[in-house]
Write a protein that holds these residues in place. Structure first.
Motif, PDB file in Angstrom:
ATOM      1  N   GLU A  92       0.849  -1.201   0.000  1.00  0.00           N
ATOM      2  CA  GLU A  92       0.000   0.000   0.000  1.00  0.00           C
ATOM      3  C   GLU A  92       0.884   1.251   0.000  1.00  0.00           C
ATOM      4  N   THR A 116      -7.266  -2.601  -8.825  1.00  0.00           N
ATOM      5  CA  THR A 116      -6.353  -2.459  -7.693  1.00  0.00           C
ATOM      6  C   THR A 116      -7.074  -2.832  -6.405  1.00  0.00           C
ATOM      7  N   ASN A 117      -6.374  -3.534  -5.550  1.00  0.00           N
ATOM      8  CA  ASN A 117      -6.908  -3.907  -4.240  1.00  0.00           C
ATOM      9  C   ASN A 117      -6.587  -2.842  -3.194  1.00  0.00           C
ATOM     10  N   THR A 118      -6.208  -1.661  -3.625  1.00  0.00           N
ATOM     11  CA  THR A 118      -5.862  -0.611  -2.667  1.00  0.00           C
ATOM     12  C   THR A 118      -6.976  -0.376  -1.660  1.00  0.00           C
ATOM     13  N   SER A 119      -6.576  -0.069  -0.443  1.00  0.00           N
ATOM     14  CA  SER A 119      -7.553   0.203   0.607  1.00  0.00           C
ATOM     15  C   SER A 119      -7.764   1.695   0.820  1.00  0.00           C
ATOM     16  N   SER A 120      -6.991   2.544   0.123  1.00  0.00           N
ATOM     17  CA  SER A 120      -7.151   3.983   0.359  1.00  0.00           C
ATOM     18  C   SER A 120      -6.627   4.878  -0.757  1.00  0.00           C
ATOM     19  N   GLY A 138     -11.240  -0.067  -8.688  1.00  0.00           N
ATOM     20  CA  GLY A 138     -10.837  -0.611  -7.396  1.00  0.00           C
ATOM     21  C   GLY A 138     -11.636  -1.872  -7.089  1.00  0.00           C
ATOM     22  N   HIS A 140     -11.535  -3.919  -3.820  1.00  0.00           N
ATOM     23  CA  HIS A 140     -10.951  -3.985  -2.482  1.00  0.00           C
ATOM     24  C   HIS A 140     -11.529  -5.164  -1.712  1.00  0.00           C
ATOM     25  N   GLU A 152     -15.351  -4.261  -1.850  1.00  0.00           N
ATOM     26  CA  GLU A 152     -15.662  -2.843  -2.049  1.00  0.00           C
ATOM     27  C   GLU A 152     -15.220  -2.482  -3.469  1.00  0.00           C
ATOM     28  N   ASN A 190     -12.524   2.187   4.921  1.00  0.00           N
ATOM     29  CA  ASN A 190     -11.468   2.750   5.757  1.00  0.00           C
ATOM     30  C   ASN A 190     -11.726   4.185   6.187  1.00  0.00           C
TER      31      ASN A 190
END
Length: 296
Positions: A92, A116-120, A138, A140, A152, A190
């Protein structure tokens, strides 16, 4: 139509994502620069499949078929050559992801969707470094991926509606429940979770209550399966700090400023479960929660 999926990054999230796609019948290429990490990931997937087998949720044949669906690759270009969908699950870190998406855009087929598996981190910003922003989205997943139902789905500013619809449908095919959010700092998961964790850390920092009391109150009073400090350890304190910094910078609101205690813990290398110590200690060899000596 998606048949071939490449997962970038063989850490905790990457191996979980590869697991659920392979179990759903997709051909998966798991890509990581470190061969040792790939071998470890496959062993983890096999161990998690064995858990499912012991519970009777899959058969021995299904375990075998799932493992057969996964191949591993250390070369990024080779790993995405045949991909219909790439799911990036690297660290991340914004600069790492931006550079990675430039490479993915150059290497993946034109029709391929890049998720993308980004959380933020901003999906819009990630998409902007590619020549296919409409095909960037995204996706997530929650940890542990094989167990948690939520995905998400985050639409970037330029994400095509048909791509969003496809990812929603795909998530359902994986046995997940998709929930759609637009691309603003922290998205939904988040943006709500991290301020709660941060407030729990502030409550400890300011002496309002101890580690066990804070987590017990939230577990028993709010029916949370895990207290916020234990959850922070599970996520990784460095990840929590990174997300809070994204929220603070992106929204410009002091309420998202990370607690100084959290900052100091990360600086000292106490990152939670993965380092062996955070608010709790994990080096005692049992599942029992033991509060770190620092907070006793």
């Amino acid at each position: 139509m998606i048949k071939n999926v490449s997962v970038i990054g063989a850490g905790t999230m990457g191996n979980g994502i590869a697991h659920v796609f392979a179990q759903a019948g997709y051909a998966v290429v798991l890509v990581d620069v470190a061969a040792a990490q790939l071998e470890k990931a496959v062993k983890t997937i096999e161990k998690n499949l064995d858990r499912q087998l012991a519970k009777g949720s899959i058969t021995g044949e299904q375990k075998k078929q799932t493992l057969q669906q996964i191949t591993i690759e250390t070369d990024l270009q080779k790993g995405v050559t045949a991909a219909d969908l790439v799911v990036e699950a690297a660290t991340e870190n914004e600069s790492v992801k931006l550079e990675l998406f430039k490479q993915l855009d150059a290497a993946a087929p034109e029709h391929c969707v890049l998720a993308t598996n980004t959380s933020s981190i901003s999906v819009t910003k990630i998409a902007a470094v590619t020549k296919r922003p409409g095909q960037v989205i995204g996706m997530h997943f929650m940890n542990p991926v094989p167990v948690m139902k939520l995905v998400e789905v985050i639409n970037g500013y330029a994400t095509w509606a048909e791509v969003s619809g496809m990812i929603i449908g795909l998530s359902e095919q994986l046995g997940k429940i998709p929930a759609v959010a637009n691309d603003y700092p922290g998205f939904i998961a988040n943006r709500i979770l991290m301020p709660m964790i941060n407030e729990a850390v502030y409550s400890l920092y300011e002496g309002v209550a101890g580690v066990e009391a804070i987590d017990t109150i939230m577990k028993l009073g709010m029916a949370h399966p895990m207290g916020p400090l234990q959850l922070a350890d599970f996520i990784g304190l460095d990840v929590c700090l990174s997300i809070l910094n994204v929220l603070h910078k992106g929204l410009g609101n002091p309420k998202y400023a990370p607690c100084p205690l959290l900052v100091n813990m990360v600086a000292s290398g106490r990152l939670g479960m993965k380092s062996g110590e955070g608010f709790y200690t994990y080096a005692h060899g049992t599942k029992e929660l033991v509060v770190s000596e620092k907070f006793r």
